[in-house]
Write a protein that holds these residues in place. Structure first.
Motif, PDB file in Angstrom:
ATOM      1  N   MET A  32       0.852  -1.176   0.000  1.00  0.00           N
ATOM      2  CA  MET A  32       0.000   0.000   0.000  1.00  0.00           C
ATOM      3  C   MET A  32       0.899   1.240   0.000  1.00  0.00           C
ATOM      4  SD  MET A  32      -3.301   0.557   2.491  1.00  0.00           S
ATOM      5  CE  MET A  32      -3.829  -1.129   2.549  1.00  0.00           C
ATOM      6  N   ASN A  33       0.575   2.213  -0.844  1.00  0.00           N
ATOM      7  CA  ASN A  33       1.433   3.392  -0.899  1.00  0.00           C
ATOM      8  C   ASN A  33       1.095   4.368   0.228  1.00  0.00           C
ATOM      9  OD1 ASN A  33      -0.638   5.212  -1.656  1.00  0.00           O
ATOM     10  ND2 ASN A  33      -0.331   4.795  -3.824  1.00  0.00           N
ATOM     11  N   THR A  34       1.978   5.326   0.401  1.00  0.00           N
ATOM     12  CA  THR A  34       1.870   6.274   1.510  1.00  0.00           C
ATOM     13  C   THR A  34       0.576   7.077   1.458  1.00  0.00           C
ATOM     14  OG1 THR A  34       4.264   6.443   1.552  1.00  0.00           O
ATOM     15  CG2 THR A  34       3.044   8.167   2.677  1.00  0.00           C
ATOM     16  N   ARG A  35       0.226   7.568   0.283  1.00  0.00           N
ATOM     17  CA  ARG A  35      -0.987   8.392   0.162  1.00  0.00           C
ATOM     18  C   ARG A  35      -2.236   7.612   0.549  1.00  0.00           C
ATOM     19  NH1 ARG A  35      -1.039  13.163  -2.190  1.00  0.00           N
ATOM     20  NH2 ARG A  35      -3.048  12.891  -3.199  1.00  0.00           N
ATOM     21  N   LEU A  36      -2.290   6.361   0.159  1.00  0.00           N
ATOM     22  CA  LEU A  36      -3.443   5.532   0.504  1.00  0.00           C
ATOM     23  C   LEU A  36      -3.502   5.280   2.012  1.00  0.00           C
ATOM     24  CD1 LEU A  36      -5.900   4.052  -0.536  1.00  0.00           C
ATOM     25  CD2 LEU A  36      -4.454   2.067  -0.972  1.00  0.00           C
ATOM     26  N   LEU A  37      -2.354   5.076   2.627  1.00  0.00           N
ATOM     27  CA  LEU A  37      -2.311   4.877   4.080  1.00  0.00           C
ATOM     28  C   LEU A  37      -2.767   6.137   4.814  1.00  0.00           C
ATOM     29  CD1 LEU A  37       1.061   2.931   4.342  1.00  0.00           C
ATOM     30  CD2 LEU A  37      -1.214   2.032   4.906  1.00  0.00           C
ATOM     31  N   VAL A  38      -2.307   7.295   4.355  1.00  0.00           N
ATOM     32  CA  VAL A  38      -2.726   8.564   4.972  1.00  0.00           C
ATOM     33  C   VAL A  38      -4.229   8.759   4.795  1.00  0.00           C
ATOM     34  CG1 VAL A  38      -2.516  11.083   4.816  1.00  0.00           C
ATOM     35  CG2 VAL A  38      -0.462   9.653   4.802  1.00  0.00           C
ATOM     36  N   LEU A  39      -4.717   8.461   3.605  1.00  0.00           N
ATOM     37  CA  LEU A  39      -6.147   8.579   3.345  1.00  0.00           C
ATOM     38  C   LEU A  39      -6.944   7.639   4.247  1.00  0.00           C
ATOM     39  CD1 LEU A  39      -8.366   9.886   1.642  1.00  0.00           C
ATOM     40  CD2 LEU A  39      -8.029   8.074  -0.031  1.00  0.00           C
ATOM     41  N   LEU A  40      -6.478   6.422   4.409  1.00  0.00           N
ATOM     42  CA  LEU A  40      -7.153   5.438   5.257  1.00  0.00           C
ATOM     43  C   LEU A  40      -7.165   5.889   6.720  1.00  0.00           C
ATOM     44  CD1 LEU A  40      -8.490   2.643   5.439  1.00  0.00           C
ATOM     45  CD2 LEU A  40      -6.203   1.675   5.703  1.00  0.00           C
ATOM     46  N   ALA A  41      -6.025   6.362   7.221  1.00  0.00           N
ATOM     47  CA  ALA A  41      -5.942   6.807   8.615  1.00  0.00           C
ATOM     48  C   ALA A  41      -6.821   8.034   8.852  1.00  0.00           C
ATOM     49  CB  ALA A  41      -4.494   7.100   8.989  1.00  0.00           C
ATOM     50  N   SER A  42      -6.776   8.976   7.921  1.00  0.00           N
ATOM     51  CA  SER A  42      -7.603  10.187   8.053  1.00  0.00           C
ATOM     52  C   SER A  42      -9.085   9.851   7.985  1.00  0.00           C
ATOM     53  CB  SER A  42      -7.261  11.180   6.936  1.00  0.00           C
ATOM     54  OG  SER A  42      -5.917  11.525   6.968  1.00  0.00           O
ATOM     55  N   ALA A  43      -9.436   8.980   7.043  1.00  0.00           N
ATOM     56  CA  ALA A  43     -10.837   8.575   6.905  1.00  0.00           C
ATOM     57  C   ALA A  43     -11.307   7.826   8.146  1.00  0.00           C
ATOM     58  CB  ALA A  43     -11.012   7.716   5.657  1.00  0.00           C
ATOM     59  N   GLY A  44     -10.428   7.064   8.760  1.00  0.00           N
ATOM     60  CA  GLY A  44     -10.785   6.366   9.997  1.00  0.00           C
ATOM     61  C   GLY A  44     -11.152   7.343  11.099  1.00  0.00           C
ATOM     62  N   SER A  45     -10.339   8.383  11.259  1.00  0.00           N
ATOM     63  CA  SER A  45     -10.660   9.392  12.277  1.00  0.00           C
ATOM     64  C   SER A  45     -11.934  10.140  11.926  1.00  0.00           C
ATOM     65  CB  SER A  45      -9.500  10.380  12.435  1.00  0.00           C
ATOM     66  OG  SER A  45      -8.478   9.815  13.225  1.00  0.00           O
ATOM     67  N   THR A  90       5.144  13.880   3.801  1.00  0.00           N
ATOM     68  CA  THR A  90       4.815  12.665   4.554  1.00  0.00           C
ATOM     69  C   THR A  90       5.436  12.639   5.942  1.00  0.00           C
ATOM     70  OG1 THR A  90       6.626  11.504   3.449  1.00  0.00           O
ATOM     71  CG2 THR A  90       4.420  11.278   2.492  1.00  0.00           C
ATOM     72  N   VAL A  91       6.415  13.486   6.201  1.00  0.00           N
ATOM     73  CA  VAL A  91       6.983  13.531   7.548  1.00  0.00           C
ATOM     74  C   VAL A  91       5.912  13.959   8.559  1.00  0.00           C
ATOM     75  CG1 VAL A  91       7.844  15.916   7.457  1.00  0.00           C
ATOM     76  CG2 VAL A  91       9.017  14.223   8.875  1.00  0.00           C
ATOM     77  N   LEU A  92       4.895  14.686   8.084  1.00  0.00           N
ATOM     78  CA  LEU A  92       3.807  15.114   8.971  1.00  0.00           C
ATOM     79  C   LEU A  92       2.931  13.952   9.412  1.00  0.00           C
ATOM     80  CD1 LEU A  92       2.744  18.439   7.229  1.00  0.00           C
ATOM     81  CD2 LEU A  92       4.199  18.147   9.241  1.00  0.00           C
ATOM     82  N   ALA A  93       3.093  12.803   8.763  1.00  0.00           N
ATOM     83  CA  ALA A  93       2.328  11.626   9.180  1.00  0.00           C
ATOM     84  C   ALA A  93       2.656  11.251  10.625  1.00  0.00           C
ATOM     85  CB  ALA A  93       2.592  10.457   8.240  1.00  0.00           C
ATOM     86  N   TRP A  94       3.848  11.606  11.077  1.00  0.00           N
ATOM     87  CA  TRP A  94       4.189  11.356  12.491  1.00  0.00           C
ATOM     88  C   TRP A  94       3.257  12.140  13.418  1.00  0.00           C
ATOM     89  CZ3 TRP A  94       6.713   7.235  13.564  1.00  0.00           C
ATOM     90  CH2 TRP A  94       7.666   6.726  12.696  1.00  0.00           C
ATOM     91  N   TRP A 122      -0.808   5.266  10.631  1.00  0.00           N
ATOM     92  CA  TRP A 122      -0.062   6.518  10.496  1.00  0.00           C
ATOM     93  C   TRP A 122       1.446   6.257  10.552  1.00  0.00           C
ATOM     94  CZ3 TRP A 122      -1.458  10.997   8.687  1.00  0.00           C
ATOM     95  CH2 TRP A 122      -2.769  11.470   8.837  1.00  0.00           C
ATOM     96  N   ILE A 123       1.871   5.397  11.458  1.00  0.00           N
ATOM     97  CA  ILE A 123       3.296   5.085  11.582  1.00  0.00           C
ATOM     98  C   ILE A 123       3.797   4.420  10.302  1.00  0.00           C
ATOM     99  CG2 ILE A 123       4.970   3.618  12.792  1.00  0.00           C
ATOM    100  CD1 ILE A 123       3.352   4.234  15.385  1.00  0.00           C
ATOM    101  N   LEU A 124       3.031   3.504   9.788  1.00  0.00           N
ATOM    102  CA  LEU A 124       3.403   2.841   8.535  1.00  0.00           C
ATOM    103  C   LEU A 124       3.501   3.859   7.399  1.00  0.00           C
ATOM    104  CD1 LEU A 124       4.042   0.145   7.203  1.00  0.00           C
ATOM    105  CD2 LEU A 124       1.591  -0.191   6.856  1.00  0.00           C
ATOM    106  N   ALA A 125       2.557   4.790   7.353  1.00  0.00           N
ATOM    107  CA  ALA A 125       2.593   5.838   6.332  1.00  0.00           C
ATOM    108  C   ALA A 125       3.849   6.693   6.476  1.00  0.00           C
ATOM    109  CB  ALA A 125       1.339   6.717   6.424  1.00  0.00           C
TER     110      ALA A 125
END
Length: 157
Positions: free
Chosen positions: A1-14, A59-63, A145-148
């Motif tokens: 899974m790419n970074t953008r998809l992981l960020v989208l998934l984490a954001s959508a979860g919240s 993507t560093v902001l994913a932290w 988020w950590i994975l992203a």
């Protein structure tokens, strides 16, 4: 899974957890307690962080997203402990007993008590309260988020 998809998934979860909380409040008539409200703010921050990461590709902001999700998980775990009587919650939203109080002190305590108590479970599913479910799901979101963040770092190297 790419970074953008992981960020989208984490954001959508919240966002989904926030939407669920508002649905329980406004459609289900379950008013939130003080600790419930505190759990919402990190989710809102995570959604905002996700939008920023997706828009800027920083993507560093994913932290920061991981920190937001971990914060709401921690509040949810604390709230779960209050609900289960493992420890006392804030005096502003839990019962504190009446031992040694005069009638006037007891009256003042009753009149100053919040309408929604933090130490009572308003809703549960499979034996877990909303605070417990929030904590569990937020821990999963933290991992996403950590994975992203890790994948984003690897992709930028």
């Amino acid at each position: 899974m790419n970074t953008r998809l992981l960020v989208l998934l984490a954001s959508a979860g919240s966002l989904a957890l926030l939407a669920g909380a508002f649905a329980f409040q406004y459609l289900g008539g379950l008013a939130p307690c003080h600790l419930c409200l505190l759990q919402r703010w990190p989710h809102a921050a995570a959604v905002l962080i996700g939008v920023i990461v997706l828009a800027t590709r920083q993507t560093v902001l994913a932290w920061l997203g991981a920190c937001a999700a971990a914060t709401t998980a921690a509040i949810g775990l604390y709230h779960t402990g209050v609900e289960r009587g493992w420890w006392e919650g804030p005096s502003s939203c839990t019962s504190s007993g009446t031992g040694g109080m005069t009638a006037d002190q007891l009256f003042d305590q009753i009149m100053n008590a919040p309408l929604i108590r933090c130490d009572e479970v308003a809703w549960s599913l499979l034996g877990l309260s909303m605070a417990s479910w929030n904590a569990l799901i937020a821990l999963v979101l933290t991992a996403i988020w950590i994975l992203a963040a890790q994948r984003g770092r690897a992709q930028s190297s």
